[in-house]
Design a protein around this motif. Structure first.
Motif, short mmCIF file in Angstrom:
data_model
loop_
_atom_site.label_atom_id
_atom_site.label_comp_id
_atom_site.label_asym_id
_atom_site.label_seq_id
_atom_site.Cartn_x
_atom_site.Cartn_y
_atom_site.Cartn_z
N ASN A 68 -8.79 3.27 -4.46
CA ASN A 68 -7.74 3.36 -3.43
C ASN A 68 -6.88 4.60 -3.63
O ASN A 68 -6.56 5.31 -2.67
N THR A 69 -6.50 4.83 -4.87
CA THR A 69 -5.61 5.97 -5.12
C THR A 69 -6.35 7.29 -4.92
O THR A 69 -5.76 8.26 -4.45
N THR B 197 -1.69 -2.08 -4.05
CA THR B 197 -3.13 -1.79 -4.04
C THR B 197 -3.47 -0.57 -4.90
O THR B 197 -4.61 -0.10 -4.88
N ILE C 186 -6.43 2.04 3.62
CA ILE C 186 -6.77 1.38 2.35
C ILE C 186 -7.10 -0.09 2.61
O ILE C 186 -8.01 -0.66 2.01
N TYR D 242 -8.41 -0.46 -7.63
CA TYR D 242 -7.18 0.35 -7.46
C TYR D 242 -7.45 1.84 -7.61
O TYR D 242 -6.87 2.66 -6.91
N THR E 161 -6.34 8.08 -1.25
CA THR E 161 -5.01 8.57 -0.83
C THR E 161 -4.81 10.02 -1.26
O THR E 161 -4.28 10.84 -0.49
N GLU E 162 -5.24 10.36 -2.48
CA GLU E 162 -5.07 11.73 -2.97
C GLU E 162 -5.90 12.72 -2.13
O GLU E 162 -5.43 13.79 -1.77
N THR F 242 0.85 -1.19 0.00
CA THR F 242 0.00 0.00 0.00
C THR F 242 0.88 1.24 0.00
O THR F 242 1.73 1.38 0.88
N LEU G 232 -10.69 -0.03 -18.05
CA LEU G 232 -9.32 -0.54 -17.98
C LEU G 232 -9.03 -1.47 -19.15
O LEU G 232 -7.97 -1.38 -19.78
N TRP H 85 -15.44 0.74 -14.30
CA TRP H 85 -13.99 1.01 -14.25
C TRP H 85 -13.20 -0.13 -14.90
O TRP H 85 -12.27 0.11 -15.67
N GLN I 135 -8.36 13.81 -11.10
CA GLN I 135 -8.62 12.37 -11.02
C GLN I 135 -10.03 12.12 -10.50
O GLN I 135 -10.76 11.25 -10.99
N PRO J 245 -1.27 2.86 5.94
CA PRO J 245 -1.68 1.76 5.04
C PRO J 245 -2.97 1.07 5.47
O PRO J 245 -3.70 0.55 4.63
N PRO K 161 -1.16 6.10 -6.35
CA PRO K 161 -1.63 7.49 -6.34
C PRO K 161 -0.74 8.36 -7.24
O PRO K 161 0.48 8.19 -7.25
#
Lengths: 107, 314
Positions: free
Chosen positions: B161-162, A57, B142, B158, B165-166, A14, B305, B301, B247, B139, A60
């Motif tokens: 998840n990103t 995972t 997530i 994925y 985080t952003e 992660t 992809l 999604w 995003q 971590p 970003p």
């Protein structure tokens, strides 16, 4: 012989944000602890640095910019493109993103 | 004549009485929460007004009186928690008062969901809590989200998840850094959907841009829409920054997430039927995101992809 870095195994499954101050496994930390030393070693040995992207995972965009983007800003995108290669099945689009959206737009 | 004098005296006494009651209400620490304490639907004005009062009242003892509250969704609850935390940093204590029968019913619902709901200051870190509050990205966030998604049949999302985080990175960098407050996150499953809410009571997106000298002449709505499209750049003014909101826009427009709501500063932004709609209100000093995810979003999604791989490898 090419140097190999598997991000999930050698760093973390992660990944975090851009800066170390934002938390664990940031792009800045990955750049400092893994990517830059391995890149410099590969350059010294005149070999390729292969980065395996699968197994995490997700990536970003700020993590990618502060690691792979920083590498291109610091050492030049042409030099970095000559040395670094990506290996990915699942995250092939991440490899495309790094090349197209980060490296090719690096001045 | 005497009756007129009595009437005048009675009227004066009544006015004085009402004035004193009103004065007591506005000068002590009691804030009356609205009947429908809802940020997301209708007009969030009344909730935002209460959030502002928590900060502006001069007393350090704030009581949120819930005597007329009939609906109090958890997402409003954590927003008030986040504001109470910010007030605590100024030396204030914020308590809830559920004294009426109706409000006690609301309290029972809240307590059922969250066993430590008596006051807003017991920020007890426990696995039982439905919300997470942190000052950094770790971590396990997530990891926990992935577990919840698996329960509704979604694995390895994925892109989501990103995005998380952003958002958290932005909240820390532009919102809570240098302050003794946290970002707050809450998720709950509703009929095959995972509803996700993120709150930070930092500066707010529009104010962050304006403090950096960007979009000073633009309306808040216009600036926010430009930021989502990547046209406003980053408030750091660095060319390689400001990727998080574009995003998010990409995921919203492609229906990788649904029921999107963003409340920040004086703007609420919603995405409905393929279009953004904005509305204005008093300054919500912070940033509030809410959306839902279900299998349909995830399959969209995945199809995107696959289409990208097909383009890359004809």
């Amino acid at each position: 012989m090419a140097k190999l870095v598997n991000i999930a195994k050698d760093y973390s499954r992660t990944l975090g944000g851009r800066w170390i101050r934002l938390g664990e496994y940031s792009g800045e930390d990955f750049f400092k602890t893994i990517l830059e030393p391995q890149y410099l070693q590969a350059k010294k040995e005149n070999t390729k640095l292969v980065i395996e992207l699968d197994g995490t995972t997700g990536y970003p965009s700020s993590f990618l910019d502060q690691s792979f983007g920083e590498l291109a800003r610091k050492y030049g995108k042409d030099s970095v493109k000559d040395t670094v290669e990506f290996k990915a099945q699942v995250f092939s689009w991440v490899a495309d993103y790094i090349i197209r959206e980060i490296w090719n737009k690096t001045v | 004549m005497i009756s007129i004098i009595i009437c005048v005296i009675l009227a004066t006494v009544s006015c004085l009485f009402l004035f004193l009651i009103n004065r007591r209400r506005t000068h002590n620490g009691t804030i009356y929460l609205p009947k429908h304490c809802i940020l997301e639907t209708g007009n969030p004005y009344s909730v935002i007004r209460c959030l502002r009062k928590i900060m502006s009242r001069r007393t350090n003892d704030i009581i949120l009186d819930c005597c007329i509250v009939e609906s109090f969704p958890y997402e409003t609850y954590i927003t008030i928690c986040a504001q109470a935390e910010k007030a605590k940093d100024l030396g204030k204590t914020v308590s809830l008062n559920f004294s009426s029968t109706t409000s006690l019913k609301v309290l029972r619902v809240l307590i059922k969901d969250h066993k430590t709901a008596e006051t807003f200051h017991q920020h007890i870190v426990s696995s039982e809590l439905l919300f997470i509050q942190r000052s950094k990205i770790t971590p396990d966030i997530i990891g926990g989200l992935s577990k919840e998604l698996k329960k509704i049949g979604i694995k390895d999302y994925y892109e989501l998840n990103t995005l998380v985080t952003e958002i958290l990175g932005n909240a820390i960098e532009h919102g809570i850094r240098g302050r003794n407050i946290n970002w707050w996150m809450y998720h709950t499953k509703v009929k095959g959907n995972l509803k996700m809410v993120f709150v930070d009571m930092g500066t707010g997106i529009i104010s962050s841009y304006r403090k950096a000298g960007i979009g000073i002449l633009s309306s808040g709505s216009n600036l926010l829409l430009r930021a989502l499209k990547g046209a406003a750049g980053s408030s750091t003014k660095e060319p390689n920054r400001g990727r998080g909101l574009p995003q998010m826009d990409f995921m919203i427009r492609n229906n990788f997430i649904s029921n999107f709501i963003l409340i920040t500063n004086n703007v609420t932004l919603r995405y409905n039927n393929g279009e953004y709609a904005t509305s204005s209100h008093p300054n919500f000093v912070g940033t509030y995101y809410s959306w839902t995810v279900n299998k349909e979003n995830f399959f969209r999604w995945q199809n995107w992809l696959i289409s990208q791989k097909t383009i890359a490898e004809p």
